[in-house]
Scaffold this motif. Structure first.
Motif, mmCIF file in Angstrom:
data_model
loop_
_atom_site.group_PDB
_atom_site.id
_atom_site.type_symbol
_atom_site.label_atom_id
_atom_site.label_comp_id
_atom_site.label_asym_id
_atom_site.label_seq_id
_atom_site.Cartn_x
_atom_site.Cartn_y
_atom_site.Cartn_z
ATOM 1 N N ALA A 109 0.833 -1.210 0.000
ATOM 2 C CA ALA A 109 0.000 0.000 0.000
ATOM 3 C C ALA A 109 0.865 1.257 0.000
ATOM 4 C CB ALA A 109 -0.929 -0.010 1.210
ATOM 5 N N CYS A 110 1.962 1.237 0.756
ATOM 6 C CA CYS A 110 2.862 2.399 0.785
ATOM 7 C C CYS A 110 3.534 2.611 -0.566
ATOM 8 C CB CYS A 110 3.913 2.208 1.886
ATOM 9 S SG CYS A 110 3.255 2.372 3.553
ATOM 10 N N LEU A 111 3.963 1.520 -1.202
ATOM 11 C CA LEU A 111 4.575 1.648 -2.520
ATOM 12 C C LEU A 111 3.549 2.160 -3.528
ATOM 13 C CD1 LEU A 111 6.707 -1.631 -2.615
ATOM 14 C CD2 LEU A 111 7.521 0.689 -2.184
ATOM 15 N N ASP A 112 2.313 1.663 -3.419
ATOM 16 C CA ASP A 112 1.244 2.144 -4.306
ATOM 17 C C ASP A 112 1.011 3.642 -4.128
ATOM 18 O OD1 ASP A 112 0.739 -0.312 -5.461
ATOM 19 O OD2 ASP A 112 -0.880 -0.844 -4.091
ATOM 20 N N ALA A 113 1.190 4.131 -2.891
ATOM 21 C CA ALA A 113 0.935 5.541 -2.583
ATOM 22 C C ALA A 113 2.130 6.431 -2.904
ATOM 23 C CB ALA A 113 0.544 5.700 -1.117
ATOM 24 N N GLY A 114 3.218 5.842 -3.398
ATOM 25 C CA GLY A 114 4.353 6.658 -3.840
ATOM 26 C C GLY A 114 5.606 6.593 -2.996
ATOM 27 N N ALA A 115 5.679 5.664 -2.033
ATOM 28 C CA ALA A 115 6.909 5.523 -1.247
ATOM 29 C C ALA A 115 8.007 4.913 -2.113
ATOM 30 C CB ALA A 115 6.662 4.652 -0.020
ATOM 31 N N MET A 116 9.247 5.366 -1.907
ATOM 32 C CA MET A 116 10.373 4.805 -2.639
ATOM 33 C C MET A 116 10.872 3.521 -1.991
ATOM 34 S SD MET A 116 14.219 6.338 -3.318
ATOM 35 C CE MET A 116 14.874 5.837 -1.728
ATOM 36 N N SER A 117 10.873 3.491 -0.664
ATOM 37 C CA SER A 117 11.397 2.352 0.086
ATOM 38 C C SER A 117 10.573 2.167 1.351
ATOM 39 C CB SER A 117 12.875 2.562 0.449
ATOM 40 O OG SER A 117 13.683 2.663 -0.707
ATOM 41 N N TYR A 118 10.769 1.011 1.992
ATOM 42 C CA TYR A 118 10.041 0.707 3.226
ATOM 43 C C TYR A 118 11.001 -0.009 4.168
ATOM 44 C CZ TYR A 118 6.112 -0.730 6.191
ATOM 45 O OH TYR A 118 5.234 -0.902 7.240
ATOM 46 N N ILE A 119 11.206 0.592 5.351
ATOM 47 C CA ILE A 119 12.139 0.021 6.320
ATOM 48 C C ILE A 119 11.383 -0.275 7.618
ATOM 49 C CG2 ILE A 119 14.289 0.341 7.591
ATOM 50 C CD1 ILE A 119 15.054 2.499 5.530
ATOM 51 N N PRO A 120 11.217 -1.550 8.009
ATOM 52 C CA PRO A 120 10.575 -1.862 9.292
ATOM 53 C C PRO A 120 11.465 -1.414 10.451
ATOM 54 C CG PRO A 120 10.565 -3.776 7.817
ATOM 55 C CD PRO A 120 11.505 -2.767 7.230
ATOM 56 N N LYS A 121 10.843 -0.870 11.492
ATOM 57 C CA LYS A 121 11.622 -0.430 12.646
ATOM 58 C C LYS A 121 12.236 -1.607 13.410
ATOM 59 C CE LYS A 121 9.397 4.009 13.670
ATOM 60 N NZ LYS A 121 8.649 4.808 14.677
ATOM 61 N N SER A 122 11.762 -2.820 13.127
ATOM 62 C CA SER A 122 12.241 -4.000 13.854
ATOM 63 C C SER A 122 13.562 -4.543 13.321
ATOM 64 C CB SER A 122 11.186 -5.106 13.779
ATOM 65 O OG SER A 122 10.926 -5.457 12.423
ATOM 66 N N VAL A 123 14.066 -3.996 12.218
ATOM 67 C CA VAL A 123 15.295 -4.542 11.647
ATOM 68 C C VAL A 123 16.479 -4.309 12.589
ATOM 69 C CG1 VAL A 123 14.537 -4.284 9.261
ATOM 70 C CG2 VAL A 123 15.799 -2.423 10.357
ATOM 71 N N ALA A 124 17.463 -5.178 12.487
ATOM 72 C CA ALA A 124 18.665 -5.058 13.310
ATOM 73 C C ALA A 124 19.419 -3.784 12.956
ATOM 74 C CB ALA A 124 19.558 -6.278 13.100
ATOM 75 N N PRO A 125 20.221 -3.245 13.903
ATOM 76 C CA PRO A 125 20.949 -1.995 13.635
ATOM 77 C C PRO A 125 21.795 -2.027 12.372
ATOM 78 C CG PRO A 125 21.036 -2.528 15.968
ATOM 79 C CD PRO A 125 20.390 -3.709 15.291
ATOM 80 N N ASP A 126 22.459 -3.153 12.114
ATOM 81 C CA ASP A 126 23.301 -3.205 10.915
ATOM 82 C C ASP A 126 22.455 -3.200 9.642
ATOM 83 O OD1 ASP A 126 22.368 -5.766 11.639
ATOM 84 O OD2 ASP A 126 23.927 -6.762 10.471
ATOM 85 N N VAL A 127 21.265 -3.818 9.713
ATOM 86 C CA VAL A 127 20.367 -3.810 8.557
ATOM 87 C C VAL A 127 19.811 -2.408 8.338
ATOM 88 C CG1 VAL A 127 18.233 -4.748 7.578
ATOM 89 C CG2 VAL A 127 19.772 -6.228 8.883
ATOM 90 N N LEU A 128 19.478 -1.717 9.433
ATOM 91 C CA LEU A 128 19.000 -0.335 9.321
ATOM 92 C C LEU A 128 20.066 0.544 8.679
ATOM 93 C CD1 LEU A 128 16.952 1.898 9.877
ATOM 94 C CD2 LEU A 128 17.896 2.107 12.184
ATOM 95 N N THR A 129 21.308 0.352 9.084
ATOM 96 C CA THR A 129 22.406 1.134 8.505
ATOM 97 C C THR A 129 22.533 0.860 7.010
ATOM 98 O OG1 THR A 129 23.617 1.099 10.602
ATOM 99 C CG2 THR A 129 24.885 1.598 8.614
ATOM 100 N N GLU A 130 22.456 -0.429 6.634
ATOM 101 C CA GLU A 130 22.531 -0.784 5.211
ATOM 102 C C GLU A 130 21.369 -0.165 4.440
ATOM 103 O OE1 GLU A 130 21.943 -4.687 2.301
ATOM 104 O OE2 GLU A 130 21.897 -4.917 4.471
ATOM 105 N N ALA A 131 20.165 -0.239 5.028
ATOM 106 C CA ALA A 131 18.990 0.322 4.367
ATOM 107 C C ALA A 131 19.143 1.825 4.161
ATOM 108 C CB ALA A 131 17.734 0.019 5.186
#
Length: 204
Positions: A92-114
């Motif tokens: 739904a977010c991508l349909d509404a025009g978001a470029m990317s989607y990052i869950p807040k639950s991802v590990a710190p290193d994954v958040l950094t990569e994202a």
């Protein structure tokens, strides 16, 4: 790089601000805790490049906030940073025009990569989206240079009219390129195109 952080939790904004400055020392984070503050910031800073949006603002429905921000900052890339991991919400977010989607639950290193991906203008999507995609064929789709330009704009969630202005093309020509991209990628809408192109590294 001007980046707008829209989140009603000051602690999370502070964490994102520190991460941004670690990755991009030239980052100029602007903060907003409500959609009204965010819209005011968009008006004050028309050169915003990235908007990081929490989907669970207290004063606004997440998708409504996303749509309003896309209208207020049509050239900026909107990245949703949310506590939800539901595939339907991500689509739904991508349909509404978001470029990317990052869950807040991802590990710190994954958040950094994202964050490295989105700050470099590349799409980042969580694993559950890729896991649902069918295996790719051995043949990699070939897009023309102009189609790649359009694909980069699609990755940023830009509407057809904005793509037309940015690439100095007529809207009909942009629509023709989008249709050709859909055929090449074997998809039927923009969201599917963004997901498939992300996996193939097209338009990065």
């Amino acid at each position: 790089m001007k980046t707008l952080l829209v989140d009603d939790h000051a602690l999370f904004r502070a964490g994102l601000r520190m991460l941004l400055r670690t990755i991009r020392p030239d980052a100029s984070p602007i903060e907003a805790s409500t959609i009204d503050e965010a819209l005011a910031a968009c008006a004050e800073h028309p050169d915003l490049q990235i908007v990081l949006l929490d989907l669970s603002l207290r004063d606004e429905s997440g998708l409504d906030a996303l749509r309003r921000l896309r209208e207020a900052a049509p050239v900026a890339a909107v990245v949703v940073v949310s506590g939800s991991e539901e595939v339907s919400t991500i689509h739904a977010c991508l349909d509404a025009g978001a470029m990317s989607y990052i869950p807040k639950s991802v590990a710190p290193d994954v958040l950094t990569e994202a964050m490295r991906h989105v700050l470099a203008g590349r799409v980042w999507l969580p694993e559950q989206i890729s896991a649902l995609e069918a295996a790719e064929s051995a043949t990699r789709p070939v897009l023309t240079p102009r189609q790649l330009d359009v694909m980069r704009c699609l990755n940023r969630g830009l509407p057809t009219k904005t793509i037309s202005r940015e690439l100095d093309l007529s809207e009909n020509t942009v629509k023709e390129h989008i249709a050709a991209i859909f055929r090449a990628l074997g998809v039927v809408n923009r969201t599917q195109a963004v997901i498939r192109a992300s996996r193939l590294g097209l338009g990065a």
